[in-house]
Enzyme design. Structure first.
Site, mmCIF file in Angstrom:
data_model
loop_
_atom_site.group_PDB
_atom_site.id
_atom_site.type_symbol
_atom_site.label_atom_id
_atom_site.label_comp_id
_atom_site.label_asym_id
_atom_site.label_seq_id
_atom_site.Cartn_x
_atom_site.Cartn_y
_atom_site.Cartn_z
ATOM 1 N N GLU A 117 0.851 -1.194 0.000
ATOM 2 C CA GLU A 117 0.000 0.000 0.000
ATOM 3 C C GLU A 117 0.884 1.240 0.000
ATOM 4 O O GLU A 117 1.845 1.321 0.766
ATOM 5 C CB GLU A 117 -0.886 0.037 1.255
ATOM 6 C CG GLU A 117 -1.887 -1.081 1.369
ATOM 7 C CD GLU A 117 -3.183 -0.814 0.602
ATOM 8 O OE1 GLU A 117 -3.308 0.266 -0.021
ATOM 9 O OE2 GLU A 117 -4.049 -1.698 0.622
ATOM 10 N N ASP A 166 -7.255 2.079 -7.542
ATOM 11 C CA ASP A 166 -5.934 2.442 -7.026
ATOM 12 C C ASP A 166 -4.814 1.608 -7.661
ATOM 13 O O ASP A 166 -5.078 0.490 -8.093
ATOM 14 C CB ASP A 166 -5.917 2.298 -5.490
ATOM 15 C CG ASP A 166 -6.203 0.877 -5.024
ATOM 16 O OD1 ASP A 166 -7.266 0.327 -5.378
ATOM 17 O OD2 ASP A 166 -5.356 0.304 -4.327
#
Length: 184
Positions: A117, A166
């Site tokens: 992430e 994303d």
């Protein structure tokens, strides 16, 4: 930068998440998935990502949090805006980062991937400090699992199209891939 025998990055801050389990085929690690996350959306630097990955996010702390309260998600790594790397799950275990997903005809990407992430948002440029940290981490992972060639690095948006966006257009894939090539 290197990973130890137990799948933890030497020198990274550890923040173990309960949201993981054993891999069905521990030797089958052949995909790297890059994500983007911010909590609340578009805000950076708070404790909320770690709280989410620990199952401790207070649904009263922000109106958005009520919609994600109770999610059981994690990632192997988080790279903060300042380049700090936080590890939540050993790479030898399955983190719950991909959800319903597919890569190269294989479903269930969590089974055979490592998730990173980046603290960021689809429409806000990622911080300069995140790129060298991501490249160094990628190289350490590739050295340990050579099956993760550069063609086996994908965004969350690539493995879950239509469901996830994303790391989004703000992530500079060309910059990342150029830095990765020069580091190799």
């Amino acid at each position: 930068m290197q990973l130890d025998a137990n799948g933890w990055l030497v020198g990274a801050r550890r923040s173990p998440s309960p949201h993981c389990d054993e891999r069905a085929a521990p030797a089958d690690i052949s995909l790297l998935v890059i994500h983007g996350i911010s909590l609340p959306p578009g805000q950076f630097g708070g404790p909320y990502i770690e709280q989410l990955f620990h199952g401790q996010l207070d649904p009263q702390a922000h109106p958005y949090f009520a919609s994600i309260h109770g999610l059981r998600v994690s990632s192997h790594f988080l790279i903060r805006r300042d380049g700090e790397i936080v590890q939540f799950v050993s790479c030898l275990q399955r983190a719950w980062h991909a959800g319903v997903s597919q890569f190269a005809g294989r479903d269930r990407c969590n089974d055979f991937s490592i998730g990173i992430e980046l603290e960021g948002a689809d429409d806000t440029p990622y911080a300069a400090a995140q790129y060298p940290a991501l490249v160094a981490l990628t190289r350490a992972i590739q050295q340990r699992w050579p099956a993760i060639g550069n063609a086996c690095i994908a965004g969350h948006e690539d493995i879950a199209p239509g469901r996830k966006t994303d790391p989004g257009p703000a992530f500079d894939w060309l910059r990342y891939r150029a830095m990765l090539a020069s580091a190799g």
